[in-house]
Design a protein around this motif. Sequence first.
Motif, PDB file in Angstrom:
ATOM      1  N   HIS A  75       0.867   0.009  -7.938  1.00  0.00           N
ATOM      2  CA  HIS A  75      -0.268   0.945  -7.618  1.00  0.00           C
ATOM      3  C   HIS A  75       0.130   2.452  -7.392  1.00  0.00           C
ATOM      4  N   CYS A  77       1.265   3.745  -4.550  1.00  0.00           N
ATOM      5  CA  CYS A  77       0.602   4.111  -3.379  1.00  0.00           C
ATOM      6  C   CYS A  77       1.544   5.074  -2.381  1.00  0.00           C
ATOM      7  N   ARG A 126      -5.023  -8.545 -14.234  1.00  0.00           N
ATOM      8  CA  ARG A 126      -6.272  -8.712 -13.480  1.00  0.00           C
ATOM      9  C   ARG A 126      -6.529 -10.010 -13.194  1.00  0.00           C
ATOM     10  N   VAL A 158      -5.442  -3.888  -2.482  1.00  0.00           N
ATOM     11  CA  VAL A 158      -6.456  -3.106  -3.269  1.00  0.00           C
ATOM     12  C   VAL A 158      -7.080  -2.390  -2.246  1.00  0.00           C
ATOM     13  N   ASN A 161      -4.727   0.373  -1.052  1.00  0.00           N
ATOM     14  CA  ASN A 161      -4.096   1.610  -2.056  1.00  0.00           C
ATOM     15  C   ASN A 161      -5.211   2.187  -2.515  1.00  0.00           C
ATOM     16  N   TYR A 162      -6.371   1.594  -2.799  1.00  0.00           N
ATOM     17  CA  TYR A 162      -7.393   2.324  -3.517  1.00  0.00           C
ATOM     18  C   TYR A 162      -7.987   3.430  -2.475  1.00  0.00           C
ATOM     19  N   HIS A 165      -5.527   6.552  -2.250  1.00  0.00           N
ATOM     20  CA  HIS A 165      -5.706   7.283  -3.355  1.00  0.00           C
ATOM     21  C   HIS A 165      -6.788   8.092  -3.202  1.00  0.00           C
ATOM     22  N   ILE A 166      -8.160   7.646  -2.866  1.00  0.00           N
ATOM     23  CA  ILE A 166      -9.287   8.415  -3.013  1.00  0.00           C
ATOM     24  C   ILE A 166      -9.163   9.324  -1.664  1.00  0.00           C
TER      25      ILE A 166
END
Length: 184
Positions: A75, A77, A126, A158, A161-162, A165-166
Motif C-alpha cells: 500500500h 504507507c 481483493r 486498510v 494505511n488509507y 494516505h488521506i
Amino acid sequence: MTSLTIHTIESAPEASKPLLQGSQKAFGMIPNLHGILATSPQVLEGYQKLHELFCNSSFNAQELTVVWQGINVEHECHYCVPAHTGIAHAMKVDPALTDALRNEQPMPTTKLQALLDTTLIIVRNRGHISQEQLDSFYAAGYGEQHLLDIILGLSQKVMSNYINHIGNTPVDESFEQFVWHKAK
C-alpha cells in the motif's frame, strides 16, 4: 502537510479520551495515527480492537510482521512501514526479516514466503484466490485459521494505511529512524 486533525487527549472528542489514554499507556506516547483516528471514537476503538485481536491471532511475531509489512509496503504507507519496523524491533523480530520486507526481497524461509505471497495475492486480488494458491499456502504449513487471520490483519491495515494516505500522517519522532520510501 497533514490534512486531518491530530488530536491530543485534551482536544479529542470525549469518547476518544480514554482510548487515547490507553494509547499513551501502551506506547508511552500517543501515536500520530491514533491522534487522527480519535476524530471518530468508533474508528479509533475499532482500530485498537483489530490490533489487539490480530496480535492475539494464530501468528507469531515474525508472521505478524510479514503480514503487516507486506501490506504496508504494498500500500506504500509512509507512516506504517516505519512504525511497524519499530514495532518489529520491540517484538525482537530479526532485523534481516524487516529489511527484506521493506526492500521487497525474498523471505528467509519458504513458510514465511508462502505467508507473504498469500497475503499479497489476497490484497492484490481483493480477496480472490485460486485453489492452487490455497493448496500452496496449506502445503507450507498454514491452515484455514491462518488464512482468515490474514484478512483480520488486512482489515486493520486498510484502516491505517488509507487514513494515513488521506491524512498524510507525520511519522512519529520515535520511528523517524525507520523512514521508508518505496524503491523505484
